[in-house]
Design a protein around this motif. Sequence first.
Motif, PDB file in Angstrom:
ATOM      1  N   ILE A 116       0.957  -0.967  -0.133  1.00 63.05           N
ATOM      2  CA  ILE A 116       0.144  -0.372  -0.077  1.00 63.05           C
ATOM      3  C   ILE A 116       0.923   1.340  -0.556  1.00 63.05           C
ATOM      4  O   ILE A 116       0.565   2.230  -0.452  1.00 63.05           O
ATOM      5  CB  ILE A 116      -0.946   0.004   1.226  1.00 63.05           C
ATOM      6  N   ASN A 117       1.910   1.200   1.064  1.00 61.97           N
ATOM      7  CA  ASN A 117       2.661   2.152   0.541  1.00 61.97           C
ATOM      8  C   ASN A 117       3.584   2.543  -0.711  1.00 61.97           C
ATOM      9  O   ASN A 117       3.200   3.669  -1.230  1.00 61.97           O
ATOM     10  CB  ASN A 117       4.143   2.152   1.719  1.00 61.97           C
ATOM     11  N   GLN A 118       3.122   1.451  -1.565  1.00 63.07           N
ATOM     12  CA  GLN A 118       4.281   1.586  -3.281  1.00 63.07           C
ATOM     13  C   GLN A 118       3.088   2.805  -3.947  1.00 63.07           C
ATOM     14  O   GLN A 118       3.256   2.926  -4.533  1.00 63.07           O
ATOM     15  CB  GLN A 118       4.505   0.322  -3.903  1.00 63.07           C
ATOM     16  N   LEU A 119       2.299   2.470  -3.228  1.00 59.80           N
ATOM     17  CA  LEU A 119       0.699   3.195  -4.746  1.00 59.80           C
ATOM     18  C   LEU A 119       0.732   4.820  -4.301  1.00 59.80           C
ATOM     19  O   LEU A 119      -0.366   5.426  -4.572  1.00 59.80           O
ATOM     20  CB  LEU A 119      -0.246   2.333  -3.843  1.00 59.80           C
ATOM     21  N   ASN A 120       1.204   5.187  -3.168  1.00 62.39           N
ATOM     22  CA  ASN A 120       1.528   6.466  -2.872  1.00 62.39           C
ATOM     23  C   ASN A 120       0.222   7.023  -2.397  1.00 62.39           C
ATOM     24  O   ASN A 120      -0.149   8.207  -3.620  1.00 62.39           O
ATOM     25  CB  ASN A 120       1.922   7.367  -3.585  1.00 62.39           C
ATOM     26  N   ILE A 121      -0.618   6.510  -2.198  1.00 66.42           N
ATOM     27  CA  ILE A 121      -2.126   6.871  -1.904  1.00 66.42           C
ATOM     28  C   ILE A 121      -2.033   8.130  -0.510  1.00 66.42           C
ATOM     29  O   ILE A 121      -2.685   9.701  -1.068  1.00 66.42           O
ATOM     30  CB  ILE A 121      -2.950   6.114  -1.287  1.00 66.42           C
ATOM     31  N   GLU A 122      -1.069   8.534   0.081  1.00 63.37           N
ATOM     32  CA  GLU A 122      -1.187   9.872   0.723  1.00 63.37           C
ATOM     33  C   GLU A 122      -0.735  11.112  -0.202  1.00 63.37           C
ATOM     34  O   GLU A 122      -0.918  11.783   0.702  1.00 63.37           O
ATOM     35  CB  GLU A 122       0.463   9.130   1.886  1.00 63.37           C
ATOM     36  N   GLN A 123      -0.414  10.413  -1.482  1.00 69.94           N
ATOM     37  CA  GLN A 123      -0.222  11.983  -2.067  1.00 69.94           C
ATOM     38  C   GLN A 123      -1.978  12.619  -2.070  1.00 69.94           C
ATOM     39  O   GLN A 123      -1.669  14.220  -2.614  1.00 69.94           O
ATOM     40  CB  GLN A 123       0.329  11.530  -2.995  1.00 69.94           C
ATOM     41  N   SER A 124      -3.024  12.152  -2.089  1.00 70.23           N
ATOM     42  CA  SER A 124      -4.030  12.380  -2.995  1.00 70.23           C
ATOM     43  C   SER A 124      -5.403  12.606  -1.547  1.00 70.23           C
ATOM     44  O   SER A 124      -6.167  12.906  -1.467  1.00 70.23           O
ATOM     45  CB  SER A 124      -4.788  10.873  -3.811  1.00 70.23           C
ATOM     46  N   VAL A 125      -4.403  11.388  -0.873  1.00 69.67           N
ATOM     47  CA  VAL A 125      -5.495  11.512   0.567  1.00 69.67           C
ATOM     48  C   VAL A 125      -4.439  11.653   2.006  1.00 69.67           C
ATOM     49  O   VAL A 125      -3.808  11.235   2.057  1.00 69.67           O
ATOM     50  CB  VAL A 125      -5.405  10.361   0.767  1.00 69.67           C
ATOM     51  N   SER A 126      -4.957  13.217   3.125  1.00 75.75           N
ATOM     52  CA  SER A 126      -3.938  13.573   3.725  1.00 75.75           C
ATOM     53  C   SER A 126      -4.094  12.205   4.776  1.00 75.75           C
ATOM     54  O   SER A 126      -5.182  11.676   5.299  1.00 75.75           O
ATOM     55  CB  SER A 126      -4.425  14.999   4.159  1.00 75.75           C
ATOM     56  N   ASP A 127      -3.094  12.818   5.726  1.00 72.13           N
ATOM     57  CA  ASP A 127      -2.643  11.789   6.556  1.00 72.13           C
ATOM     58  C   ASP A 127      -3.285   9.815   6.364  1.00 72.13           C
ATOM     59  O   ASP A 127      -3.545   9.492   7.421  1.00 72.13           O
ATOM     60  CB  ASP A 127      -3.805  12.484   7.808  1.00 72.13           C
ATOM     61  N   PHE A 128      -3.582   9.429   5.559  1.00 67.80           N
ATOM     62  CA  PHE A 128      -3.561   8.312   5.241  1.00 67.80           C
ATOM     63  C   PHE A 128      -2.184   7.768   5.316  1.00 67.80           C
ATOM     64  O   PHE A 128      -1.225   7.702   5.285  1.00 67.80           O
ATOM     65  CB  PHE A 128      -3.132   8.099   3.402  1.00 67.80           C
TER      66      PHE A 128
END
Length: 834
Positions: free
Chosen positions: A322-334
């Motif tokens: 999940i970290n490799q998907l870089n979700i935190e770039q779109s969702v804050s504090d993910f």
Amino acid sequence: MDPLPDAPATAETPTAAAPTPARKTPGVPEKKYKCQFCSRAFSRSEHRSRHERSHTKERPFKCMKCRSTFVRRDLLLRHDRTVHAKDGGVPLVSEVKRRPAAKPATPKTAAPKRNLELDTATLEQIEASSDGMVDLETAAMLMTDFHHKATAALAAQENELDEPPVPYSPDHTTMFDNSVPYLSSALPMPQMPWDTFMAQPVNQPKAHSISSSVSGSQDSHVSQLSFNSASTIQPNQNQLPPLMERYPSGGDALAPGLQSLTGSMPLSGPGTPNGLSPWPFMTGPVSPVDYRRSPGPSQPITSPKAPQIQSDEEYSRIYELINQLNIEQSVSDFQLQSRTDVNACLSAYFNLFHHHMPFLHPESFHPGGIPAPLLLAVLSIGALYTFNQDQAYRLHIGSKVLVNGFLQNKDFDSRKCPLYIMQSTLLNMIFASWSGDPKGLEFACSIKSLLAQMVAGNLYELKSRSDAREGALPTHEAWLEDEGCRRTYYAVYIFFGMMTLTYNHTPAISFGEFDSLDLPSSETLWNLDVSDEDSWREQLTRSTIITVREAHDSLFQGEPARYSAFATRVMINALFLEVWNHKRSFEALQDVVTEYKLRLALETWERSLDSCEPETIVVPLTAPHKGHPLIFNAMAAFRNTRARLEVDLKPVQEALRYHQPYEVAAAMINARGRVKRSQEMIKVVQECFNCIEIVAMQGIKSVGKTCATNWSVEHPLCGLDLMVILSLWLYRLEHDEEPATEEELAMYNKIRNLFDDDSVDSKLSTTVARLWGNMLNDVVVWGISQVMGDSFKYYSEGLTGHEDEMAMRTSPSASTPTMSSQGVTESLEIDAVF
């Protein structure tokens, strides 16, 4: 004419002039026993003690057949006669010995002793246990019941209650006690703005949060019913215990804590207090309708376990993926939760949500091998059921980001769309539609056609695979893949049906698209542990699976078919959409043939429950479920469908789209002209009664604390129309000048007996709306429940305001004449109501 026979000549009527305070009436005892908590006084000390228990919450009278406790002995007796009516409804052994009354010593001839009348039905059931048709627990219950009946037959026949029931009459000003505030607090889910967790700031103002504080307490004044009849409405013989008193003593340990969700829910937990709950030593197969033993070879009863992350290594792999998907770039504090929290969310999803829409396969759902979009979507719903709303929205938006990235790929093809993308999209739409936020509903509507297109493309591929087998039975692995696709299609179909039921949205999938498709299999076959392919083929051959067209034709021919619990839910969804389409057609009023066929199909569907495919998989949810949750939800949809044939509340459904409780309440009040008084309407009110009786049997407090987790969101959504119809029908009955018929008074009395005096407002119509709203607002998982709860509370206040305005119009100083039975029109200004 009077709707009921005239009262006996010996009945006392209240006098017009009361005696002066200085003059005591002979025979009226002095109220010298005062309550130490309030100002009320009583003539007898035992009455004071009983009243003080309402302050201390002491519940000394316990039922020996279930876990219910009561503050009064007569309530325990009524509980035994109603809830345990299937056991004969006889008093408990401890209650047979009544307190002897002081009687004059007059000589009397000895009455001949009555012979003990043996209950032949009970004896036959006990004898059946020796043939293996009844399990050990049932046989033990039958023996206990036989003992109770024998004791009651030999004991004294005097079995009167401590106090006679109060007659419910429009002429008695003391018919209702002063109403008391019901709930003092709630556990609401705040309305979450959809832009809160996005990394880029949004200039638009945040969505308005729904206020959880509603002034639900109303003036506790006493008024009379507006029936033009002097007859007394006698209480029903099967009067239920007071609404506030019917809940298990251990109910507080259930929701909302849910501390034990990290493991599988044990079968030995609190069960339905009617002897139908599954127990570890029960043998199957059992009917999914009521978990009664069905004919067939004995098999052990099982319950599927929730998938879990078994090791830290598996959790680390998921975390890295999940970290490799870089979700935190779109969702804050993910950030993914800890392993313990993730397992809690998985348990919550599979123990509390999955059973209502079982399209995932628990045995093959390994968290380490599940694609990230589907895993995050599952965890988001699980987080809702663990009351972690902030984390639920982050997981939900994370899943949406990953799904949108896949769908925006230029090589996307609906025919080649992976099943997990379809399942992730469905869960995200469910989350958004019932979140209580209008932005979520707009998102769901925007991709509804896309999901329908994915279903059509995947269905085409499924038919191609089936045709390639040329009639050969599939392997277990191939069947699981195909059945997973079919179950996902039907889950989408049911969800679209619920969107139509709730918001009056046009369904995006028609029933004809599944014409030749097999209905879902039983939960037993879906969760079967197969040792080899030969045994699997044998199990598949023995299973009863029919196509959608065959089931549909049998319903309209009046011939009940045999299919699974999931298929039962699919078929009532199909009938609902056919009723919806029929009522939306211009020829609906003239097309009596189609309406007759729909009524026949609904009656056939109800009868088909008796032949539902037996199961060895049971769901360990607590009361009020008598069987599988799919059957519970299907019955809720059935009641709503029956009501739709008579009453169309389209304005209420359309107002609900925008999630403004005041607007929804106004639409409810304006719909009073749509509820007529007729013979057919009494049948609809009976379905409404069946809906609210489920709550009344368990107690409003108990259901309020458990329905958010034990019930699907489908049940309160289906109950919205029913409670509006019920309250408006009661309103018409209480205010129309036209006298009530005997059938209407009997139904009114039946509904009134569900409530005790302390929980009833001045009018029964407002009581129904207020209590239903309080129940929905007590513990909230889905935000739409709080929108409906607030709407019902405002609606209850609006009915009271309209009643006050009617009183002003009919007063001597008013210039307008008395309103007739049809005088309540929809042209009344909403401002006057509120």
